[in-house]
Design a protein around this motif. Structure first.
Motif, PDB file in Angstrom:
ATOM      1  N   GLU A  40      -1.881 -39.168 -35.891  1.00 19.78           N
ATOM      2  CA  GLU A  40      -1.374 -38.368 -34.775  1.00 19.78           C
ATOM      3  C   GLU A  40      -1.318 -39.218 -33.504  1.00 19.78           C
ATOM      4  O   GLU A  40      -1.988 -40.255 -33.397  1.00 19.78           O
ATOM      5  CB  GLU A  40      -2.273 -37.152 -34.552  1.00 19.78           C
ATOM      6  CG  GLU A  40      -2.336 -36.192 -35.728  1.00 19.78           C
ATOM      7  CD  GLU A  40      -1.007 -35.496 -36.005  1.00 19.78           C
ATOM      8  OE1 GLU A  40      -0.178 -35.406 -35.064  1.00 19.78           O
ATOM      9  OE2 GLU A  40      -0.804 -35.042 -37.146  1.00 19.78           O
ATOM     10  N   ASP A  42      -2.531 -38.879 -30.473  1.00 22.20           N
ATOM     11  CA  ASP A  42      -3.764 -39.149 -29.741  1.00 22.20           C
ATOM     12  C   ASP A  42      -4.618 -40.178 -30.467  1.00 22.20           C
ATOM     13  O   ASP A  42      -5.315 -40.977 -29.827  1.00 22.20           O
ATOM     14  CB  ASP A  42      -4.551 -37.860 -29.495  1.00 22.20           C
ATOM     15  CG  ASP A  42      -4.913 -37.125 -30.770  1.00 22.20           C
ATOM     16  OD1 ASP A  42      -4.334 -37.422 -31.834  1.00 22.20           O
ATOM     17  OD2 ASP A  42      -5.780 -36.225 -30.712  1.00 22.20           O
ATOM     18  N   ALA A  45      -3.180 -43.549 -29.650  1.00 21.28           N
ATOM     19  CA  ALA A  45      -3.507 -43.966 -28.289  1.00 21.28           C
ATOM     20  C   ALA A  45      -4.938 -44.462 -28.162  1.00 21.28           C
ATOM     21  O   ALA A  45      -5.265 -45.172 -27.199  1.00 21.28           O
ATOM     22  CB  ALA A  45      -3.265 -42.810 -27.322  1.00 21.28           C
ATOM     23  N   SER A  46      -5.795 -44.106 -29.115  1.00 26.29           N
ATOM     24  CA  SER A  46      -7.198 -44.531 -29.071  1.00 26.29           C
ATOM     25  C   SER A  46      -7.404 -45.937 -29.609  1.00 26.29           C
ATOM     26  O   SER A  46      -8.493 -46.503 -29.481  1.00 26.29           O
ATOM     27  CB  SER A  46      -8.064 -43.557 -29.874  1.00 26.29           C
ATOM     28  OG  SER A  46      -8.047 -42.266 -29.289  1.00 26.29           O
ATOM     29  N   VAL A  70       2.666 -45.550 -27.457  1.00 27.27           N
ATOM     30  CA  VAL A  70       1.482 -45.242 -26.647  1.00 27.27           C
ATOM     31  C   VAL A  70       1.355 -46.089 -25.390  1.00 27.27           C
ATOM     32  O   VAL A  70       0.434 -45.865 -24.597  1.00 27.27           O
ATOM     33  CB  VAL A  70       0.190 -45.386 -27.487  1.00 27.27           C
ATOM     34  CG1 VAL A  70       0.258 -44.496 -28.717  1.00 27.27           C
ATOM     35  CG2 VAL A  70      -0.070 -46.840 -27.881  1.00 27.27           C
ATOM     36  N   MET A  73       0.762 -44.321 -22.203  1.00 26.87           N
ATOM     37  CA  MET A  73      -0.387 -43.418 -22.225  1.00 26.87           C
ATOM     38  C   MET A  73      -1.700 -44.142 -21.941  1.00 26.87           C
ATOM     39  O   MET A  73      -2.723 -43.501 -21.705  1.00 26.87           O
ATOM     40  CB  MET A  73      -0.493 -42.741 -23.605  1.00 26.87           C
ATOM     41  CG  MET A  73       0.717 -41.930 -23.996  1.00 26.87           C
ATOM     42  SD  MET A  73       0.646 -41.406 -25.744  1.00 26.87           S
ATOM     43  CE  MET A  73      -0.871 -40.431 -25.740  1.00 26.87           C
ATOM     44  N   ARG A  74      -1.670 -45.458 -21.957  1.00 31.93           N
ATOM     45  CA  ARG A  74      -2.901 -46.230 -21.909  1.00 31.93           C
ATOM     46  C   ARG A  74      -3.092 -46.878 -20.539  1.00 31.93           C
ATOM     47  O   ARG A  74      -2.135 -47.245 -19.868  1.00 31.93           O
ATOM     48  CB  ARG A  74      -2.874 -47.315 -22.983  1.00 31.93           C
ATOM     49  CG  ARG A  74      -2.803 -46.758 -24.404  1.00 31.93           C
ATOM     50  CD  ARG A  74      -2.581 -47.880 -25.412  1.00 31.93           C
ATOM     51  NE  ARG A  74      -3.484 -48.984 -25.181  1.00 31.93           N
ATOM     52  CZ  ARG A  74      -4.746 -49.030 -25.607  1.00 31.93           C
ATOM     53  NH1 ARG A  74      -5.244 -48.012 -26.291  1.00 31.93           N
ATOM     54  NH2 ARG A  74      -5.502 -50.072 -25.352  1.00 31.93           N
TER      55      ARG A  74
END
Length: 255
Positions: A40, A42, A45-46, A70, A73-74
């Motif tokens: 997914e 998220d 993005a981790s 991502v 997003m980071r």
């Protein structure tokens, strides 16, 4: 550490065939094949760190799409670790503005979405209490293996490799080895192809395992679609002290 198998197939073809990618804890990828695409957004993005064994497409295919998905997003760049030779290939043939934009310069070189960190065989990266160490491997392109050390145990992943005394010696220096993931791409009747492409087949795998002094759990990756059952039957027939099992997509290994 907890290692989740996102993909371990030697090719595509069906829902269970995702190419090589392992997620260590939630923030480290070992290779970045097609299995990464099942995560997914998220979870993508981790991911902060990607360690690449070599530049073949089945091991890098998702890097361009991951950073594109991502990057905005980071707050920090996604870091790709590999040898200088492998990074040169990625720069020249993937992140070259022709195949894919150069995300080491997007949005600019002071604040990029992607950074590339060169590593050499024998070097280690410390990430909190965890350590990732580069081991030697032999393939048709520049390649390495990796040892992941949680502080309480170690896991070695061969990447794609042929028989290599240096790789075997590196395994035997891992004092806390709990797990070994090693490729076997071809059945024994295709040994000529395995040798030419610098992959393993069951009888070459047996020679490697016979020289390992410790007793790790051994898992087989990179089985070519359509040949998996045949390869595993030949590995089982070879016997030996270590009894390898086929690695499975979705499998979780803790160490």
């Amino acid at each position: 550490m907890k290692l989740k198998v996102l993909g371990c197939s030697g090719g595509i073809g069906g829902a269970g065939a995702r190419t090589t990618a392992f997620l260590a804890d939630n923030d480290i990828l070992i290779d970045c094949g097609t299995g990464v695409g099942d995560l997914e957004l998220d979870a993508l993005a981790s991911i902060d760190h990607i360690f690449i064994t070599h530049s073949h497409l089945d091991h890098i295919a998702s890097i361009p799409l991951l950073v594109d998905a991502v990057g905005e997003m980071r707050g920090v760049p996604l870091t790709v670790y590999a040898t200088p030779e492998i990074l040169r290939i990625l720069r020249a043939h993937v992140f070259n503005w022709l195949i894919w934009p150069d995300f080491t310069a997007i949005p600019d070189r002071r604040r990029p979405f992607l950074r590339m960190q060169p590593l050499h065989v024998g070097e280690s990266v410390r990430l909190g209490t965890r350590t990732v160490t580069v081991l030697p491997a032999v393939h048709s392109v520049p390649a390495v293996a990796y040892c992941l050390d949680s502080g309480g145990g170690q896991l070695v992943f061969s990447g794609d490799t042929a028989y290599s005394p240096e790789f075997i010696a590196a395994i035997n220096r891992c004092a806390s080895l709990r797990h070994l993931i090693i490729e076997t791409a071809f059945p024994d009747e295709q040994q000529g192809l395995a040798l030419a492409s610098r992959h393993l087949c069951p009888n070459i795998l047996a020679a490697i395992l016979g020289e390992i002094v410790s007793s790790p759990e051994v898992y087989i990756s990179h089985l070519k679609p359509g040949h998996g059952e045949r390869i595993m039957a030949q590995i089982d027939a070879a016997g030996g002290r270590l009894r390898p099992k086929a690695l499975r997509q979705g499998q979780i290994i803790e160490f």
